[in-house]
Design a protein around this motif. Structure first.
Motif, PDB file in Angstrom:
ATOM      1  N   GLY A 194       0.790  -1.224   0.000  1.00 53.61           N
ATOM      2  CA  GLY A 194       0.000   0.000   0.000  1.00 53.61           C
ATOM      3  C   GLY A 194       0.817   1.267   0.000  1.00 53.61           C
ATOM      4  N   ARG A 195       0.112   2.386   0.080  1.00 53.10           N
ATOM      5  CA  ARG A 195       0.753   3.699   0.027  1.00 53.10           C
ATOM      6  C   ARG A 195       1.640   3.956   1.249  1.00 53.10           C
ATOM      7  N   ARG A 196       1.163   3.559   2.409  1.00 49.10           N
ATOM      8  CA  ARG A 196       1.866   3.909   3.643  1.00 49.10           C
ATOM      9  C   ARG A 196       2.987   2.918   3.938  1.00 49.10           C
ATOM     10  N   VAL A 197       4.143   3.467   4.312  1.00 53.19           N
ATOM     11  CA  VAL A 197       5.282   2.625   4.686  1.00 53.19           C
ATOM     12  C   VAL A 197       5.166   2.293   6.172  1.00 53.19           C
ATOM     13  N   PRO A 198       4.998   1.029   6.541  1.00 54.05           N
ATOM     14  CA  PRO A 198       4.834   0.682   7.955  1.00 54.05           C
ATOM     15  C   PRO A 198       6.145   0.800   8.723  1.00 54.05           C
ATOM     16  N   ASP A 199       6.033   0.982  10.036  1.00 57.25           N
ATOM     17  CA  ASP A 199       7.212   1.037  10.894  1.00 57.25           C
ATOM     18  C   ASP A 199       7.099  -0.020  11.984  1.00 57.25           C
ATOM     19  N   ALA A 200       8.076  -0.030  12.874  1.00 54.79           N
ATOM     20  CA  ALA A 200       8.120  -1.067  13.914  1.00 54.79           C
ATOM     21  C   ALA A 200       6.906  -1.012  14.829  1.00 54.79           C
ATOM     22  N   ASP A 201       6.393   0.190  15.092  1.00 54.80           N
ATOM     23  CA  ASP A 201       5.194   0.289  15.917  1.00 54.80           C
ATOM     24  C   ASP A 201       3.999  -0.373  15.242  1.00 54.80           C
ATOM     25  N   ASP A 202       3.909  -0.250  13.920  1.00 55.71           N
ATOM     26  CA  ASP A 202       2.823  -0.910  13.204  1.00 55.71           C
ATOM     27  C   ASP A 202       2.915  -2.428  13.374  1.00 55.71           C
ATOM     28  N   ALA A 203       4.126  -2.958  13.272  1.00 55.84           N
ATOM     29  CA  ALA A 203       4.308  -4.398  13.449  1.00 55.84           C
ATOM     30  C   ALA A 203       3.963  -4.820  14.872  1.00 55.84           C
ATOM     31  N   ARG A 204       4.369  -4.034  15.837  1.00 53.46           N
ATOM     32  CA  ARG A 204       4.128  -4.374  17.244  1.00 53.46           C
ATOM     33  C   ARG A 204       2.642  -4.289  17.588  1.00 53.46           C
ATOM     34  N   ARG A 205       1.947  -3.302  17.008  1.00 57.23           N
ATOM     35  CA  ARG A 205       0.533  -3.100  17.340  1.00 57.23           C
ATOM     36  C   ARG A 205      -0.413  -3.974  16.519  1.00 57.23           C
ATOM     37  N   SER A 206       0.085  -4.625  15.494  1.00 57.52           N
ATOM     38  CA  SER A 206      -0.793  -5.374  14.589  1.00 57.52           C
ATOM     39  C   SER A 206      -1.460  -6.554  15.303  1.00 57.52           C
ATOM     40  N   PRO A 207      -2.787  -6.531  15.458  1.00 56.95           N
ATOM     41  CA  PRO A 207      -3.468  -7.688  16.055  1.00 56.95           C
ATOM     42  C   PRO A 207      -3.322  -8.943  15.199  1.00 56.95           C
ATOM     43  N   ALA A 208      -3.330  -8.767  13.873  1.00 56.94           N
ATOM     44  CA  ALA A 208      -3.233  -9.935  12.986  1.00 56.94           C
ATOM     45  C   ALA A 208      -1.903 -10.652  13.177  1.00 56.94           C
ATOM     46  N   LEU A 209      -0.803  -9.910  13.171  1.00 55.61           N
ATOM     47  CA  LEU A 209       0.501 -10.541  13.320  1.00 55.61           C
ATOM     48  C   LEU A 209       0.631 -11.227  14.675  1.00 55.61           C
ATOM     49  N   ALA A 210       0.102 -10.606  15.721  1.00 61.65           N
ATOM     50  CA  ALA A 210       0.187 -11.214  17.052  1.00 61.65           C
ATOM     51  C   ALA A 210      -0.612 -12.519  17.103  1.00 61.65           C
TER      52      ALA A 210
END
Length: 282
Positions: free
Chosen positions: A162-178
């Protein structure tokens, strides 16, 4: 085992990250997407979704082959084989993004997947792997883009286009990844703490290392949401007349791209419809 009020085993609520996110985003959209029968017609295809699907399936094909057979040229060819122009403004825009997707995937494979790659991924132990694991009052399910084995630990990899470049906070906060990490631990019976968002357009990787506390917090929130949507679903199935009270709309800017906006007057009033090619990475 959880027991219901009558002493019988309580029904486990089956949820996916998409279901949980849709419930938290807009309960009317949840009902229109998952509960109403017959299923209401959706909006047409969107270019960003088409592009993401092409990139995902191309990478699945490349990583599903032996490392010696992986190459940037092969990756670009897989994009061509799977290309679709659905949702793009016109043939010219579709051609532009087809070439961009070829470049993104080829560069990614060269960095991570070929023999002697500068940033090797480790051994791939799952591609589009369906994960399902009971957790308290729910069964968490979903399909992980990729699971890697690195030094005996599983790493969850999620592709982004997508348009937005994710950062480490996005990875940490992602419910799906967790949830994928928790389910992978149960399914593969090996440690899984690291989660990564691989953004193809920018060539960046946003990573986070979970600990037991952070994973427990994600699980607790997901269980709470699962309990809410499960109770609302049961009430709706018993009496469809409660739909408006249990599944109210949440109008806002995101209604511009909602695929069920045609069935939601509040959503149409909240924001004008975006063109099908909105959301493409620049």
């Amino acid at each position: 085992m959880q027991l219901g009020l009558d002493g019988m085993p309580a029904r486990l609520v089956r949820v996916t990250p998409s279901r949980l996110a849709t419930w938290e985003d807009c309960r009317r959209r949840y009902r229109l997407t998952y509960l109403d029968r017959p299923v209401p017609p959706r909006g047409g295809p969107r270019a960003a979704s088409t592009l993401g699907a092409v990139v995902h399936t191309a990478l699945q094909a490349v990583f599903g082959d032996a490392p010696a057979r992986r190459s940037p040229a092969r990756a670009a060819l897989e994009v061509d084989r799977r290309w679709s122009s659905e949702g793009f403004r016109d043939d010219a825009q579709a051609a532009t993004y087809r070439e961009r997707a070829r470049t993104w995937v080829a560069d990614y494979v060269e960095r991570h997947a070929v023999p002697d790659a500068p940033e090797p991924t480790g051994e791939v132990v799952g591609l589009e792997r369906w994960l399902s694991a009971p957790m308290g009052g729910m069964v968490a399910e979903g399909r992980a883009d990729r699971l890697d084995d690195r030094a005996g630990e599983t790493v969850v990899v999620d592709y982004k286009t997508g348009r937005r470049v994710p950062d480490a906070d996005d990875a940490r906060r992602s419910p799906a990844l967790a949830l994928y990490a928790l389910a992978a631990r149960r399914t593969l019976r090996r440690p899984c703490r690291r989660v990564e968002l691989h953004h193809l357009p920018s060539g960046t990787i946003a990573a986070a290392e979970h600990d037991e506390l952070s994973l427990a917090a994600h699980r607790e929130r997901a269980e709470g949401t699962a309990t809410e949507l499960g109770a609302a679903t049961d009430a709706f199935e018993a009496d469809p007349g409660v739909a408006e009270s249990l599944f109210p709309p949440a109008p806002g800017p995101r209604c511009a791209s909602c695929d069920v906006r045609r069935h939601c007057p509040e959503g149409r009033a909240a924001a004008p419809a975006e063109p099908a090619w909105a959301g493409l990475a620049p």
